[in-house]
Design a protein around this motif. Structure first.
Motif, PDB file in Angstrom:
ATOM      1  N   GLU A 168       0.735  -1.169  -0.050  1.00  0.00           N
ATOM      2  CA  GLU A 168      -0.118  -0.034  -0.010  1.00  0.00           C
ATOM      3  C   GLU A 168       0.775   1.368  -0.056  1.00  0.00           C
ATOM      4  N   SER A 169       0.413   2.259  -0.606  1.00  0.00           N
ATOM      5  CA  SER A 169       1.123   3.576  -0.753  1.00  0.00           C
ATOM      6  C   SER A 169       1.109   4.291   0.855  1.00  0.00           C
ATOM      7  N   ASP A 170       2.002   5.167   0.935  1.00  0.00           N
ATOM      8  CA  ASP A 170       1.940   6.026   2.287  1.00  0.00           C
ATOM      9  C   ASP A 170       0.554   6.979   2.200  1.00  0.00           C
ATOM     10  N   GLU A 171       0.073   7.051   1.375  1.00  0.00           N
ATOM     11  CA  GLU A 171      -0.958   7.988   1.387  1.00  0.00           C
ATOM     12  C   GLU A 171      -2.317   7.216   1.682  1.00  0.00           C
ATOM     13  N   LYS A 172      -3.011   7.874   2.879  1.00  0.00           N
ATOM     14  CA  LYS A 172      -4.116   7.039   3.463  1.00  0.00           C
ATOM     15  C   LYS A 172      -5.336   7.546   2.789  1.00  0.00           C
ATOM     16  N   ALA A 173      -6.428   6.272   2.525  1.00  0.00           N
ATOM     17  CA  ALA A 173      -7.522   6.302   2.028  1.00  0.00           C
ATOM     18  C   ALA A 173      -8.461   7.283   2.762  1.00  0.00           C
ATOM     19  N   GLU A 174      -8.368   7.601   3.970  1.00  0.00           N
ATOM     20  CA  GLU A 174      -9.187   8.374   4.890  1.00  0.00           C
ATOM     21  C   GLU A 174      -9.089   9.831   4.393  1.00  0.00           C
ATOM     22  N   GLY A 175      -8.159  10.180   3.548  1.00  0.00           N
ATOM     23  CA  GLY A 175      -7.834  11.530   3.253  1.00  0.00           C
ATOM     24  C   GLY A 175      -8.853  11.822   1.658  1.00  0.00           C
ATOM     25  N   TYR A 176      -9.380  10.860   1.357  1.00  0.00           N
ATOM     26  CA  TYR A 176      -9.823  10.723   0.102  1.00  0.00           C
ATOM     27  C   TYR A 176     -11.720  10.482   0.244  1.00  0.00           C
ATOM     28  N   TYR A 228      -3.144  -5.955 -12.166  1.00  0.00           N
ATOM     29  CA  TYR A 228      -3.578  -6.165 -13.541  1.00  0.00           C
ATOM     30  C   TYR A 228      -4.249  -4.955 -13.992  1.00  0.00           C
ATOM     31  N   ALA A 229      -4.299  -3.923 -13.295  1.00  0.00           N
ATOM     32  CA  ALA A 229      -4.712  -2.594 -13.665  1.00  0.00           C
ATOM     33  C   ALA A 229      -3.759  -1.550 -13.337  1.00  0.00           C
ATOM     34  N   GLY A 230      -2.537  -1.979 -12.777  1.00  0.00           N
ATOM     35  CA  GLY A 230      -1.282  -1.168 -12.421  1.00  0.00           C
ATOM     36  C   GLY A 230      -1.748   0.078 -11.340  1.00  0.00           C
ATOM     37  N   GLY A 231      -2.712  -0.264 -10.526  1.00  0.00           N
ATOM     38  CA  GLY A 231      -3.473   0.943  -9.565  1.00  0.00           C
ATOM     39  C   GLY A 231      -2.450   0.810  -8.266  1.00  0.00           C
ATOM     40  N   ASP A 232      -2.488   1.873  -7.845  1.00  0.00           N
ATOM     41  CA  ASP A 232      -1.509   2.171  -6.447  1.00  0.00           C
ATOM     42  C   ASP A 232      -2.776   2.201  -5.285  1.00  0.00           C
ATOM     43  N   VAL A 233      -2.587   1.232  -4.384  1.00  0.00           N
ATOM     44  CA  VAL A 233      -3.715   0.973  -3.296  1.00  0.00           C
ATOM     45  C   VAL A 233      -3.225   1.944  -2.089  1.00  0.00           C
ATOM     46  N   LEU A 234      -4.370   2.840  -1.767  1.00  0.00           N
ATOM     47  CA  LEU A 234      -3.918   3.845  -0.738  1.00  0.00           C
ATOM     48  C   LEU A 234      -4.133   2.894   0.627  1.00  0.00           C
ATOM     49  N   GLN A 235      -3.410   3.415   1.400  1.00  0.00           N
ATOM     50  CA  GLN A 235      -3.393   2.841   2.891  1.00  0.00           C
ATOM     51  C   GLN A 235      -4.754   2.760   3.490  1.00  0.00           C
ATOM     52  N   GLY A 236      -5.197   1.695   4.065  1.00  0.00           N
ATOM     53  CA  GLY A 236      -6.359   1.389   5.076  1.00  0.00           C
ATOM     54  C   GLY A 236      -7.707   1.270   4.345  1.00  0.00           C
ATOM     55  N   LEU A 237      -8.589   0.886   5.002  1.00  0.00           N
ATOM     56  CA  LEU A 237      -9.991   0.936   4.614  1.00  0.00           C
ATOM     57  C   LEU A 237     -11.036   1.710   5.443  1.00  0.00           C
ATOM     58  N   VAL A 238     -11.800   2.407   4.871  1.00  0.00           N
ATOM     59  CA  VAL A 238     -12.561   3.600   5.284  1.00  0.00           C
ATOM     60  C   VAL A 238     -13.861   2.770   5.511  1.00  0.00           C
ATOM     61  N   GLU A 239     -14.374   2.925   6.837  1.00  0.00           N
ATOM     62  CA  GLU A 239     -15.435   2.189   7.081  1.00  0.00           C
ATOM     63  C   GLU A 239     -16.525   2.954   8.019  1.00  0.00           C
ATOM     64  N   ALA A 240     -17.707   2.503   8.083  1.00  0.00           N
ATOM     65  CA  ALA A 240     -18.603   2.846   9.178  1.00  0.00           C
ATOM     66  C   ALA A 240     -19.095   1.458   9.662  1.00  0.00           C
ATOM     67  N   ASN A 241     -19.022   1.173  10.934  1.00  0.00           N
ATOM     68  CA  ASN A 241     -19.502  -0.167  11.532  1.00  0.00           C
ATOM     69  C   ASN A 241     -20.373  -0.146  12.589  1.00  0.00           C
ATOM     70  N   HIS A 242     -21.386  -0.812  12.369  1.00  0.00           N
ATOM     71  CA  HIS A 242     -22.342  -0.857  13.358  1.00  0.00           C
ATOM     72  C   HIS A 242     -22.797  -2.484  13.641  1.00  0.00           C
ATOM     73  N   LEU A 243     -22.009  -3.173  13.250  1.00  0.00           N
ATOM     74  CA  LEU A 243     -22.198  -4.669  12.870  1.00  0.00           C
ATOM     75  C   LEU A 243     -21.458  -5.367  14.238  1.00  0.00           C
ATOM     76  N   THR A 244     -22.274  -6.183  14.811  1.00  0.00           N
ATOM     77  CA  THR A 244     -21.643  -7.052  15.980  1.00  0.00           C
ATOM     78  C   THR A 244     -21.871  -8.450  15.515  1.00  0.00           C
ATOM     79  N   ILE A 245     -20.787  -9.273  15.266  1.00  0.00           N
ATOM     80  CA  ILE A 245     -20.457 -10.577  14.841  1.00  0.00           C
ATOM     81  C   ILE A 245     -20.562 -11.583  15.930  1.00  0.00           C
ATOM     82  N   GLU A 246     -21.733 -12.112  15.996  1.00  0.00           N
ATOM     83  CA  GLU A 246     -21.586 -13.254  17.139  1.00  0.00           C
ATOM     84  C   GLU A 246     -21.820 -14.453  16.157  1.00  0.00           C
ATOM     85  N   PRO A 247     -20.892 -15.442  16.075  1.00  0.00           N
ATOM     86  CA  PRO A 247     -21.204 -16.909  15.532  1.00  0.00           C
ATOM     87  C   PRO A 247     -22.374 -17.641  16.324  1.00  0.00           C
ATOM     88  N   ALA A 248     -23.164 -18.313  15.699  1.00  0.00           N
ATOM     89  CA  ALA A 248     -23.854 -18.931  16.351  1.00  0.00           C
ATOM     90  C   ALA A 248     -23.275 -20.271  17.136  1.00  0.00           C
TER      91      ALA A 248
END
Length: 804
Positions: A203-211, A392-412
């Motif tokens: 990943e590049s040094d540039e952060k995704a949250e800036g975009y 395969y597309a020559g892209g530069d992947v920006l650092q990190g995932l930007v997310e909003a999370n309200h999910l509680t994962i509880e396996p059965a």
């Protein structure tokens, strides 16, 4: 779900297990495999060729003369008619002697005087459906975009040496709607390991949250939304191996970015969507319910009006995608796209299903969200897609995932005892065997005594109760290993119900009379749905019809029978007699299920054979239908309760149609089709009938009383009555029967006269009356007295006169 055997081998070792053997094992374990398709079946002699020269054919404007290197020494000349063939291309060549699908053999030939030693092929000519071929090659030959070796086996390069398993999944097995899910299933069946894809990228040094920022305003519909940014992508074709895998799974390749999102959809079962970041319109993603009347143009370039029940992705101002269903055209990835905003989210099934149904959009993404996706794969799927876009597309992947999370994962967590497993299955499976089965499924299991406590992975959302665990044990232990036991209990004799007996009796009588059974569609057009209906209702309209021709539930069986007659007569089968016992559907009002009622209908056209052994034929007429139905009524014991009355019914001949009454209540009609309606269906003389089955089958007629064969002779009297032309014979017959008394045993019409010497507006109907007493021989005086009452009754009640 279409599963590539070669692709599956990347995740599970399939050594010594053929595609057909694997299909058998998967079917035995509970997921039905409808079939195994060998993609290369019928293909032989297909190689990669390079077009060295391409010039105009001297004798044909639409043909090109090509010199093609196929890796066998001297180049060969091939005549090609494809508009996109050009010098320097690497193409698919069927050599002379090659075989294409359908056992089509390629031979050396001369085309307009020029020799042709093979064929430059399109993908369709190799057996690939046109809807799966990349758009740039749909109207021409296929051109390799990868660097491939001249003379190489094109069948292998195009992945046509693969076999595809078609899985018929039940709604609860959403986990198998992706390659990894099938891999887990296969590994459990074969007791082998699963190899998951390795996600490694820089990943590049540039952060995704800036975009971009992410806000969720409807967390109950969308508890988790992640976004990833990939810059400097170059849009172009995806690698050949990816294109062929998509095509074998039933998806058309587009470009490298879109193909990667579809590839991850198939691999992980996690739908993704790629937005053109520069066309997005802002640097914020807001997920919310749509406003009533809000509009969006989707990727199919259709403008859609939204409602407040639908979930949308917006740029903070306007919708840019229907969440989980389809993206918007304004943010579509195009050839000039350089920055990708990649969406990976967890949407609840209910809003996606609601949106999909409302707009009539059924996508690969909506299908998976409706059944349920694995929340644990949302982030890995985005990372895996970004990895492939970088590669395969020559892209530069920006650092990190930007997310909003309200999910509680509880396996059965589900518990089941060894005793209950063996009691339900009737087996004696050991504790170690059960533990091993859960291990093969990669379920985390804790054992205390004979109690198994299983933590179910989130990918298996179908397992929630102990019976689900018992089913998992049964199918991996082997259904064919379960012991066979005979059922215990009191035996009761089987038999048909009274309704079933009468239905079978009706079918046998109609077939014995010469009619053939037909089974037609219950769905019809709006116009035909109301034709010939006995009970007039507004037809039930389908919410999502296949077509306008199949958009309404029928109110009568006759329109479909007429279609069948028309189909047959158009193919020179000019004498046809059909019947159907089927359902019609009566509208019960909005929000209520329609009432389903059984009807009996028949349709006849052409010639009718009266006596096959004598070879007598006549055009079918009203009396043929009347005779068949009278035979049916007699068989059902209803002949004395039936009345026929002349009637006018829309679509029927006004002078040759009768309504039928049972104990005073209308149950149907019979008659000739109106000439205009016959013309509409392209038919000649056609006779119809339709009856409500329920009154016929449910009617409680008096118990049958058998009488001995008469020992004493009967006496017959004939009577010819002059009546108004509007008077029908059935009404006269009823009057005669009521007036005849206990000695009148039979009344039959034997003549109708309307010729000369008959007053204007009058006709003569002649009846034969039979009088008898089972106890003695009647005298002439007694018969004369009874007959006089009959004459008096028809004179007073029908205005009849005796014909001299």
């Amino acid at each position: 779900m279409l599963v590539s055997y070669k692709w599956l081998q990347e995740y599970v070792d399939l050594e010594n297990v053929s595609a057909k053997e694997l299909a058998e094992k998967i079917t035995r374990s509970g997921i039905e495999v409808d079939g195994v398709e060998q993609l290369s079946k019928g293909l032989k002699g297909i190689v990669v060729g390079e077009v060295l020269e391409c010039v105009q054919h001297p004798q044909a404007d639409k043909l090109k003369k090509c010199l093609v290197d196929i890796g066998e020494g001297e180049p060969v000349q091939i005549i090609c008619g494809a508009p996109n063939v050009a010098k320097g291309q690497k193409v698919v060549v069927a050599k002379a002697g090659a075989v294409l699908p359908g056992n089509f053999k390629i031979k050396k030939a001369k085309l307009r005087g020029e020799e042709s030693n093979g064929m430059i092929c399109s993908l369709q000519e190799l057996g690939i459906e046109g809807k799966l071929v990349p758009k740039e090659f749909t109207d021409g030959i296929y051109v390799f975009t990868d660097d491939v070796e001249v003379g190489a086996d094109a069948i292998s390069l195009l992945n046509l040496d693969d076999e595809v398993l078609e899985l018929d999944l039940t709604p609860n097995r959403a986990d198998a709607l992706n390659m990894l899910g099938v891999a887990y299933e296969t590994a459990a069946i074969l007791n082998r390991d699963v190899r998951l894809p390795e996600i490694e990228m820089e990943e590049s040094d540039e952060k995704a949250e800036g975009y971009v920022s992410v806000t969720i305003e409807a967390p109950e519909d969308n508890p988790l939304y992640t976004a990833k940014i990939i810059k400097n992508v170059k849009i172009g074709p995806s690698p050949l191996w990816m294109q062929t895998r998509l095509m074998s799974a039933g998806i058309r390749p587009h470009n490298n970015v879109v193909d990667i999102t579809n590839y991850i959809l198939l691999e992980y079962g996690q739908p993704l969507h790629a937005f053109d970041y520069d066309r997005f319109g802002s640097n914020e993603v807001v997920v919310r319910r749509a406003h009533d009347g809000e509009k969006i143009v989707t990727l199919d370039y259709t403008e859609r009006t939204l409602t407040s029940e639908q979930l949308v992705i917006t740029n903070g101002k306007v919708p840019v995608a229907l969440a989980g269903v389809m993206g918007g055209a304004d943010t579509e990835v195009k050839d000039d796209t350089t920055t990708i905003l990649l969406e990976s989210a967890y949407f609840s099934g209910k809003p996606v299903r609601r949106t999909s149904k409302y707009h009539g959009l059924r996508s690969e993404a909506s299908q998976r969200y409706e059944r349920g996706v694995d929340p644990e794969r949302v982030r890995p799927a985005a990372e895996r897609a970004a990895q492939l876009m970088a590669k395969y597309a020559g892209g530069d992947v920006l650092q990190g995932l930007v997310e909003a999370n309200h999910l509680t994962i509880e396996p059965a967590v589900v518990s089941v005892s060894l005793e209950k497993i063996n009691r339900v299955l009737g087996t004696k499976i050991s504790k170690e065997e059960v533990k091993q089965i859960f291990g093969r499924l990669q379920f985390d299991v804790q054992v205390e005594g004979s109690l198994f406590t299983v933590t179910v992975p989130t990918r298996r959302g179908d397992i929630t109760i102990e019976e689900d665990l018992i089913e998992e044990v049964a199918r991996l232990y082997g259904y064919d290993k379960l012991p066979k036991t005979l059922p215990r209990g009191a035996a009761t004799p089987g038999g048909l119900s009274k309704i079933q007996q009468k239905r079978r009796m009706t079918r046998n009588l109609l077939e014995g009379a010469g009619l053939f059974q037909a089974i037609t569609y219950s769905l019809t057009s709006e116009e035909k749905s109301v034709m010939f209906s006995i009970e007039h209702r507004e037809p039930v309209k389908l919410a999502m019809p296949m077509s306008e021709e199949r958009s309404r539930l029928r109110l009568s069986l006759i329109p479909q029978l007429l279609e069948s007659l028309s189909y047959n007569t158009a193919r020179k089968n000019e004498s046809v007699a059909l019947y159907e016992i089927g359902s019609v559907f009566l509208n019960e009002g909005e929000g209520r299920q329609p009432e389903e009622r059984e009807h009996i209908a028949g349709a006849m056209t052409g010639l009718w054979v009266d006596h096959p052994w004598q070879g007598e034929e006549k055009p079918v007429d009203f009396y043929v239908a009347k005779g068949i139905l009278e035979g049916l009524f007699k068989k059902l014991g209803l002949d004395h309760e039936i009345e026929w009355k002349a009637a006018q019914i829309e679509g029927m001949h006004p002078g040759r149609t009768a309504q039928i009454y049972l104990a005073g209540k209308e149950i149907g009609f019979a008659g000739q089709l109106h000439p205009q309606t016959q013309k509409e269906f392209d038919l000649k003389n056609t006779i119809l009938f339709e009856l409500m089955a329920e009154p016929l089958f449910d009617y409680e007629h008096p118990e049958l009383h058998y009488e001995p064969i008469p020992r004493f002779p009967s006496i017959s009297r004939d009577i010819a009555l002059v009546v108004d032309k509007g008077m029908n014979a059935g009404a006269l017959e009823s009057i005669i029967k009521k007036a005849g008394g206990k000695w009148l045993k039979d009344v039959r019409v034997f003549d109708l006269y309307e010729g000369e010497h008959m007053p204007e507006g009058k006709k003569s109907i002649a009846f034969s009356l039979k009088y008898a007493d089972p106890e003695r021989t009647l005298t002439d005086e007694e018969v004369a007295a009874a007959h006089a009452k009959v004459v008096e009754a028809v004179q007073q009640k029908a205005g009849a006169e005796l014909r001299s």
